[in-house]
Every structure is written in C-alpha cells, then in structure tokens.
Design a protein around this motif. Structure first.
Motif, PDB file in Angstrom:
ATOM      1  N   VAL A  86      -4.342   7.184  -1.809  1.00  0.00           N
ATOM      2  CA  VAL A  86      -3.910   5.910  -0.782  1.00  0.00           C
ATOM      3  C   VAL A  86      -4.217   4.820  -1.942  1.00  0.00           C
ATOM      4  O   VAL A  86      -5.524   4.731  -2.368  1.00  0.00           O
ATOM      5  CB  VAL A  86      -4.531   5.693   0.153  1.00  0.00           C
ATOM      6  CG1 VAL A  86      -4.266   4.528   1.021  1.00  0.00           C
ATOM      7  CG2 VAL A  86      -4.338   6.874   1.360  1.00  0.00           C
ATOM      8  N   TRP A 103      -3.586  14.119   3.450  1.00  0.00           N
ATOM      9  CA  TRP A 103      -3.484  12.842   4.215  1.00  0.00           C
ATOM     10  C   TRP A 103      -4.263  12.117   5.373  1.00  0.00           C
ATOM     11  O   TRP A 103      -4.906  11.371   5.237  1.00  0.00           O
ATOM     12  CB  TRP A 103      -1.966  12.313   4.218  1.00  0.00           C
ATOM     13  CG  TRP A 103      -1.448  10.791   4.676  1.00  0.00           C
ATOM     14  CD1 TRP A 103      -2.411   9.874   4.684  1.00  0.00           C
ATOM     15  CD2 TRP A 103      -0.281  10.643   5.174  1.00  0.00           C
ATOM     16  NE1 TRP A 103      -1.741   8.763   4.912  1.00  0.00           N
ATOM     17  CE2 TRP A 103      -0.213   9.029   5.237  1.00  0.00           C
ATOM     18  CE3 TRP A 103       0.864  11.037   5.592  1.00  0.00           C
ATOM     19  CZ2 TRP A 103       0.581   8.192   5.616  1.00  0.00           C
ATOM     20  CZ3 TRP A 103       1.886  10.472   5.825  1.00  0.00           C
ATOM     21  CH2 TRP A 103       1.880   8.904   6.081  1.00  0.00           C
ATOM     22  N   SER A 125      -7.847  12.206  -1.569  1.00  0.00           N
ATOM     23  CA  SER A 125      -8.126  13.509  -0.854  1.00  0.00           C
ATOM     24  C   SER A 125      -8.702  14.522  -1.612  1.00  0.00           C
ATOM     25  O   SER A 125      -8.869  14.366  -2.571  1.00  0.00           O
ATOM     26  CB  SER A 125      -7.100  14.116  -0.126  1.00  0.00           C
ATOM     27  OG  SER A 125      -6.204  15.004  -0.794  1.00  0.00           O
ATOM     28  N   ASP A 147      -3.263   0.772  -3.477  1.00  0.00           N
ATOM     29  CA  ASP A 147      -2.821  -0.434  -3.071  1.00  0.00           C
ATOM     30  C   ASP A 147      -2.888  -1.565  -4.178  1.00  0.00           C
ATOM     31  O   ASP A 147      -3.858  -1.699  -5.088  1.00  0.00           O
ATOM     32  CB  ASP A 147      -4.029  -1.372  -1.982  1.00  0.00           C
ATOM     33  CG  ASP A 147      -3.597  -2.437  -1.234  1.00  0.00           C
ATOM     34  OD1 ASP A 147      -3.292  -2.207   0.113  1.00  0.00           O
ATOM     35  OD2 ASP A 147      -3.438  -3.388  -1.883  1.00  0.00           O
ATOM     36  N   ALA A 196      -7.769  11.799   3.864  1.00  0.00           N
ATOM     37  CA  ALA A 196      -7.928  10.544   3.060  1.00  0.00           C
ATOM     38  C   ALA A 196      -7.932   9.417   3.932  1.00  0.00           C
ATOM     39  O   ALA A 196      -8.425   8.268   3.878  1.00  0.00           O
ATOM     40  CB  ALA A 196      -6.658  10.511   2.008  1.00  0.00           C
ATOM     41  N   ASP A 197      -6.911   9.281   4.899  1.00  0.00           N
ATOM     42  CA  ASP A 197      -6.929   8.296   6.098  1.00  0.00           C
ATOM     43  C   ASP A 197      -7.010   8.722   7.469  1.00  0.00           C
ATOM     44  O   ASP A 197      -5.681   9.133   7.827  1.00  0.00           O
ATOM     45  CB  ASP A 197      -5.663   7.478   5.703  1.00  0.00           C
ATOM     46  CG  ASP A 197      -5.708   6.395   6.595  1.00  0.00           C
ATOM     47  OD1 ASP A 197      -6.297   5.983   7.607  1.00  0.00           O
ATOM     48  OD2 ASP A 197      -4.536   5.678   6.200  1.00  0.00           O
ATOM     49  N   ALA A 199      -8.060   5.617  -1.463  1.00  0.00           N
ATOM     50  CA  ALA A 199      -8.907   6.870  -1.111  1.00  0.00           C
ATOM     51  C   ALA A 199      -8.258   7.947  -1.826  1.00  0.00           C
ATOM     52  O   ALA A 199      -6.887   7.707  -2.387  1.00  0.00           O
ATOM     53  CB  ALA A 199      -8.672   6.997   0.278  1.00  0.00           C
ATOM     54  N   ARG A 250       0.951  -0.983   0.199  1.00  0.00           N
ATOM     55  CA  ARG A 250      -0.114  -0.055   0.051  1.00  0.00           C
ATOM     56  C   ARG A 250       1.126   1.249  -0.040  1.00  0.00           C
ATOM     57  O   ARG A 250       2.147   1.128   0.746  1.00  0.00           O
ATOM     58  CB  ARG A 250      -0.926   0.012   1.227  1.00  0.00           C
ATOM     59  CG  ARG A 250      -1.691   1.071   1.229  1.00  0.00           C
ATOM     60  CD  ARG A 250      -2.896   1.095   2.387  1.00  0.00           C
ATOM     61  NE  ARG A 250      -3.780   0.100   1.922  1.00  0.00           N
ATOM     62  CZ  ARG A 250      -5.090  -0.232   2.395  1.00  0.00           C
ATOM     63  NH1 ARG A 250      -5.379   0.541   3.375  1.00  0.00           N
ATOM     64  NH2 ARG A 250      -5.747  -1.189   1.713  1.00  0.00           N
ATOM     65  N   VAL A 285       1.193   5.750  -0.067  1.00  0.00           N
ATOM     66  CA  VAL A 285       0.470   6.965  -0.104  1.00  0.00           C
ATOM     67  C   VAL A 285       1.334   7.868  -0.924  1.00  0.00           C
ATOM     68  O   VAL A 285       2.704   8.042  -0.768  1.00  0.00           O
ATOM     69  CB  VAL A 285       0.452   7.757   1.577  1.00  0.00           C
ATOM     70  CG1 VAL A 285       0.460   9.161   1.539  1.00  0.00           C
ATOM     71  CG2 VAL A 285       0.041   6.947   2.396  1.00  0.00           C
ATOM     72  N   ASP A 302      -6.995   7.650  10.451  1.00  0.00           N
ATOM     73  CA  ASP A 302      -6.090   6.782  11.145  1.00  0.00           C
ATOM     74  C   ASP A 302      -4.571   6.604  10.872  1.00  0.00           C
ATOM     75  O   ASP A 302      -3.789   5.876  11.275  1.00  0.00           O
ATOM     76  CB  ASP A 302      -6.688   5.507  11.234  1.00  0.00           C
ATOM     77  CG  ASP A 302      -8.082   5.533  12.016  1.00  0.00           C
ATOM     78  OD1 ASP A 302      -8.408   6.398  12.707  1.00  0.00           O
ATOM     79  OD2 ASP A 302      -8.854   4.765  11.282  1.00  0.00           O
ATOM     80  N   ALA A 303      -4.032   7.490   9.959  1.00  0.00           N
ATOM     81  CA  ALA A 303      -2.878   7.554   9.391  1.00  0.00           C
ATOM     82  C   ALA A 303      -1.617   7.635  10.316  1.00  0.00           C
ATOM     83  O   ALA A 303      -1.718   8.320  11.430  1.00  0.00           O
ATOM     84  CB  ALA A 303      -2.508   8.434   8.266  1.00  0.00           C
TER      85      ALA A 303
END
Length: 178
Positions: A56, A133, A34, A58, A136-137, A32, A3, A5, A139-140
């Motif tokens: 993001v 970031w 942003s 993968d 987009a995430d 994802a 994965r 970023v 919990d990054a």
C-alpha cells in the motif's frame, strides 16, 4: 494525490530479491507491506510457484498512471519478458486499486482504459491478491460491479481450495532505509 494497492509477484530467479526491489523502490511512499505468500501459478501455463505480496503506497504527487509506469519500470529492470500470457515472470507489478483524495476523503478511482483498468477487474477472484491485501489493510474495500465490498468478505466467498492455495511464508519484505 493517490494511494495505491500494488500486487507484486515473482516465480523466476531470486524471487524474494525481485519482490524486495519493489519494496525498496517504493520505500518513501510505503504505507504498508504484507508478509510474503507462496501460491500456485494462476492460469493455464505450467510453471513454478509464485511468491506474492501486497504494498500500500501513497504519494500526493502521483497519478494512477504514475504507479503503473513505475511498476513497469521495475519489471523491466528485473528482466521481465512478456511473451506468454500468464507465463512465468521475474517480476509482476499490478496496480489493483487506486484512491484519490477529494474533499478530504479517499475515493476509489475507476478506469476502463485497457492499459489500466481500475479497480483491477479480476482482483476479487484471486486469493493471492486478497489474502495479503487483507493482512496489509484489514479495513480494505474493493468495488466489484459498482458495489463497494470489504476485502474480508470477498476472500471468504472464494472456494476453500483457492484460499488454501495461498500460504503465508516466514519471509518478510522490509525496505532498506539509508
């Protein structure tokens, strides 16, 4: 296998179209994306403001070097010229972070290779990376000096002027699905 970023930016030509070209190219791997943010240029070279976003992505078959190569191919297709460090550019695609799945867990990839240093050595200092970031995430986590830190905390620790210089726009980047 990985994965990633990706931080994307443009301040020359049709900035939104350049960013959208990256989203479209990575659409099959996109987890994802942003919103688009506008930011003042970073560095000593006078130039126009940037549009920035985070993707993001993968792909079970991709390596960190694959993400780098694909990003560089897209930069080249957009006419990117590397003459002045921190200079204006049609498109910039940076691999900020990569994770590999090991034993069912996503673990941060570390690399000291000068062509692909991971995690990106300056990401924690750049609100134009951290703000999108985090969107987009939420919990990054980013490793800084060997310590895993929530991106939310890293962004909050930046000077207010740095954070305030990154403004979300109404622009959206959605992949074209055929």
């Amino acid at each position: 296998m990985t994965r990633a970023v990706l931080s994307i930016g443009s301040n020359l030509g049709d900035r939104q179209a350049h960013l959208r070209s990256v989203v479209d190219a990575f659409a099959p791997q996109l987890i994802a994306v942003s919103s688009v943010y506008t930011t003042a240029p970073w560095g000593p070279v006078p130039q126009d403001d940037y549009l920035n976003a985070i993707l993001v992505v993968d792909d079970s078959d991709a390596t960190p070097r694959d993400w780098l190569a694909r990003g560089q191919d897209l930069e080249q297709a957009a006419g990117r010229v590397r003459e002045v460090r921190w200079g204006a550019r049609t498109l910039d695609v940076d691999v900020v972070w990569c994770g590999e799945r090991r034993d069912g867990e996503l673990r941060s990839v570390r690399s000291a290779d000068p062509e692909l240093t991971l995690p990106h050595p300056q990401a924690h200092n750049r609100a134009f990376v951290l703000a999108p970031w985090l969107e987009a995430d939420p919990d990054a986590v980013l490793e800084v000096d060997g310590v895993a830190r929530p991106v939310r905390e890293l962004l909050a620790e930046l000077p207010p002027a740095e954070r305030d210089g990154v403004r979300r726009t109404d622009l959206r980047l959605r992949p074209v699905i055929s």
